[in-house]
Write a protein that holds these residues in place. Structure first.
Motif, PDB file in Angstrom:
ATOM      1  N   ALA A 129      28.737  38.623  34.195  1.00 21.76           N
ATOM      2  CA  ALA A 129      27.478  37.967  33.800  1.00 21.76           C
ATOM      3  C   ALA A 129      27.802  36.751  32.933  1.00 21.76           C
ATOM      4  N   PHE A 130      28.767  36.898  32.051  1.00 22.85           N
ATOM      5  CA  PHE A 130      29.178  35.782  31.197  1.00 22.85           C
ATOM      6  C   PHE A 130      29.780  34.663  32.059  1.00 22.85           C
ATOM      7  N   GLY A 131      30.621  35.048  33.022  1.00 23.54           N
ATOM      8  CA  GLY A 131      31.309  34.071  33.873  1.00 23.54           C
ATOM      9  C   GLY A 131      30.339  33.270  34.719  1.00 23.54           C
ATOM     10  N   GLU A 132      29.216  33.891  35.055  1.00 22.61           N
ATOM     11  CA  GLU A 132      28.257  33.196  35.910  1.00 22.61           C
ATOM     12  C   GLU A 132      27.619  31.984  35.249  1.00 22.61           C
ATOM     13  N   ARG A 133      27.751  31.897  33.922  1.00 27.44           N
ATOM     14  CA  ARG A 133      27.215  30.695  33.259  1.00 27.44           C
ATOM     15  C   ARG A 133      27.985  29.443  33.667  1.00 27.44           C
ATOM     16  N   GLY A 134      29.248  29.630  34.114  1.00 35.21           N
ATOM     17  CA  GLY A 134      30.079  28.487  34.489  1.00 35.21           C
ATOM     18  C   GLY A 134      30.706  27.834  33.271  1.00 35.21           C
ATOM     19  N   ALA A 135      31.690  26.961  33.536  1.00 33.25           N
ATOM     20  CA  ALA A 135      32.429  26.281  32.471  1.00 33.25           C
ATOM     21  C   ALA A 135      32.984  27.298  31.461  1.00 33.25           C
ATOM     22  N   VAL A 136      33.719  28.255  31.985  1.00 29.81           N
ATOM     23  CA  VAL A 136      34.240  29.357  31.162  1.00 29.81           C
ATOM     24  C   VAL A 136      35.749  29.495  31.359  1.00 29.81           C
ATOM     25  N   VAL A 137      36.439  29.720  30.257  1.00 31.31           N
ATOM     26  CA  VAL A 137      37.836  30.166  30.311  1.00 31.31           C
ATOM     27  C   VAL A 137      37.810  31.635  29.905  1.00 31.31           C
ATOM     28  N   MET A 138      38.233  32.509  30.815  1.00 32.53           N
ATOM     29  CA  MET A 138      38.187  33.947  30.512  1.00 32.53           C
ATOM     30  C   MET A 138      39.603  34.508  30.523  1.00 32.53           C
ATOM     31  N   VAL A 139      39.918  35.259  29.471  1.00 30.03           N
ATOM     32  CA  VAL A 139      41.285  35.736  29.280  1.00 30.03           C
ATOM     33  C   VAL A 139      41.308  37.256  29.271  1.00 30.03           C
ATOM     34  N   GLY A 140      42.283  37.858  29.947  1.00 27.02           N
ATOM     35  CA  GLY A 140      42.376  39.322  29.930  1.00 27.02           C
ATOM     36  C   GLY A 140      43.567  39.834  30.696  1.00 27.02           C
ATOM     37  N   ARG A 141      43.348  40.953  31.417  1.00 28.39           N
ATOM     38  CA  ARG A 141      44.426  41.569  32.206  1.00 28.39           C
ATOM     39  C   ARG A 141      44.093  41.579  33.700  1.00 28.39           C
ATOM     40  N   ASP A 142      42.791  41.520  34.009  1.00 33.67           N
ATOM     41  CA  ASP A 142      42.340  41.717  35.394  1.00 33.67           C
ATOM     42  C   ASP A 142      41.314  40.655  35.786  1.00 33.67           C
ATOM     43  N   ILE A 143      41.342  39.529  35.125  1.00 26.03           N
ATOM     44  CA  ILE A 143      40.296  38.520  35.392  1.00 26.03           C
ATOM     45  C   ILE A 143      40.493  37.940  36.800  1.00 26.03           C
ATOM     46  N   GLY A 144      41.729  37.555  37.113  1.00 26.77           N
ATOM     47  CA  GLY A 144      41.986  36.973  38.435  1.00 26.77           C
ATOM     48  C   GLY A 144      41.953  37.992  39.555  1.00 26.77           C
ATOM     49  N   THR A 145      42.236  39.254  39.236  1.00 26.25           N
ATOM     50  CA  THR A 145      42.311  40.269  40.291  1.00 26.25           C
ATOM     51  C   THR A 145      40.982  40.989  40.520  1.00 26.25           C
ATOM     52  N   VAL A 146      40.202  41.217  39.456  1.00 23.78           N
ATOM     53  CA  VAL A 146      39.007  42.067  39.585  1.00 23.78           C
ATOM     54  C   VAL A 146      37.727  41.382  39.101  1.00 23.78           C
ATOM     55  N   VAL A 147      37.767  40.829  37.904  1.00 22.62           N
ATOM     56  CA  VAL A 147      36.521  40.324  37.301  1.00 22.62           C
ATOM     57  C   VAL A 147      36.030  39.090  38.054  1.00 22.62           C
ATOM     58  N   MET A 148      36.919  38.131  38.235  1.00 18.09           N
ATOM     59  CA  MET A 148      36.541  36.864  38.863  1.00 18.09           C
ATOM     60  C   MET A 148      37.555  36.523  39.969  1.00 18.09           C
ATOM     61  N   PRO A 149      37.602  37.336  41.025  1.00 18.27           N
ATOM     62  CA  PRO A 149      38.630  37.113  42.055  1.00 18.27           C
ATOM     63  C   PRO A 149      38.466  35.774  42.777  1.00 18.27           C
ATOM     64  N   ASP A 150      37.276  35.169  42.672  1.00 14.09           N
ATOM     65  CA  ASP A 150      37.073  33.873  43.330  1.00 14.09           C
ATOM     66  C   ASP A 150      37.296  32.700  42.389  1.00 14.09           C
ATOM     67  N   ALA A 151      37.797  32.949  41.208  1.00 15.48           N
ATOM     68  CA  ALA A 151      38.035  31.839  40.267  1.00 15.48           C
ATOM     69  C   ALA A 151      38.920  30.786  40.931  1.00 15.48           C
ATOM     70  N   PRO A 152      38.542  29.511  40.827  1.00 13.93           N
ATOM     71  CA  PRO A 152      39.322  28.480  41.507  1.00 13.93           C
ATOM     72  C   PRO A 152      40.686  28.222  40.863  1.00 13.93           C
ATOM     73  N   LEU A 153      40.851  28.629  39.622  1.00 11.15           N
ATOM     74  CA  LEU A 153      42.171  28.474  38.995  1.00 11.15           C
ATOM     75  C   LEU A 153      42.518  29.759  38.260  1.00 11.15           C
TER      76      LEU A 153
END
Ligand code: DC
Length: 238
Positions: A129-153
């Protein structure tokens, strides 16, 4: 096409093990880009803090999961008058617990809490829900694999366990705590082991993540490399 408006990267996902430098890099990057910054580890820490506070047995998955569903967590950028070294402010039920999130008791229990599927599902929903606001840098363990798998970077930042333990020892001492390198190294290795081998969303790089080794590179140099990467991505998308 040269005249087309540049499409900014809406989401940058950064993952990596404890004390790899990912949070510092993520925060600096968000500052440079004027993006929102979310350190998702703080959410698992907030649940852990609240469980300890309420004297819930950390082994009791049902009780910890129920707490994760009910807990009110708010994360704010640092405001004037809060210049005590914090990088963001975390409230649980309106109480500022930013510094309580870094205590050895939370460190010792957070891997267990974050291994529970129900806890993860709830935190992931909030993070999306937070990521959907856009213009976000999100840091963790599973952001690229699970939370935001479509993240462009997607970035995966790592460093040797010894270097990570040295950094954590320095940070602890700077915060006025007694810190022993050998104990911290043992804790870093223990958490790597739990985070990488847990059943749900284990720590691992997404297949399309850019791997960055921060052992011998200061955060500012890594941020410069990433900014260059972003410029290239934006250019090649035109
Ligand atoms: O990054 P950190 O040390 O604050 O993370 C605390 C714990 O939370 C760590 O054991 C791993 C877990 N975590 C997670 O499982 N998934 C995330 N996206 C972020 C943190």
């Amino acid at each position: 096409m040269a005249n087309e408006t540049k499409e900014p990267i809406a989401m940058i996902a950064i993952d990596g093990p404890a004390a790899s430098g990912k949070s510092t890099v993520g925060r600096l990057l968000a500052e440079k880009l004027n993006y929102l910054y979310l350190d998702t580890g703080s959410m698992y820490r907030a649940v852990t803090w609240a469980a300890l506070q309420e004297e819930i047995d950390i082994e009791d998955e049902t009780a910890v999961t129920q707490l994760a569903h009910n807990i009110e967590i708010e994360i704010f950028p640092v405001r004037d008058g809060e210049a005590d070294g914090r990088h963001y402010t975390v409230h649980v039920a309106g109480q500022d617990i930013t510094w309580q999130l870094r205590t050895p008791a939370v460190d010792a229990n957070v891997s267990q809490v974050s291994s529970y599927l129900g806890v993860r599902q709830e935190m992931v929903a909030r993070q999306r829900a937070f990521g959907e606001r856009g213009a976000v840098v999100m840091v963790g363990r599973d952001i690229g694999t699970v939370v935001m798998p479509d993240a462009p970077l997607k970035l995966y930042i790592t460093a040797s366990a010894e270097e990570r333990a040295r950094r954590r020892t320095r940070d602890r001492q700077a915060q006025g705590h007694i810190a022993n390198y050998d104990d911290i190294l043992a804790d870093v290795l223990r958490r790597d082991q739990i985070d990488s081998n847990r059943e749900h969303s284990p720590l691992r790089p997404a297949t399309d993540a850019v791997l960055i080794d921060s052992t011998a590179q200061p955060p500012a140099a890594i941020v410069d490399t990433i900014l260059k990467m972003i410029r290239e991505t934006v250019t090649s998308n035109q």
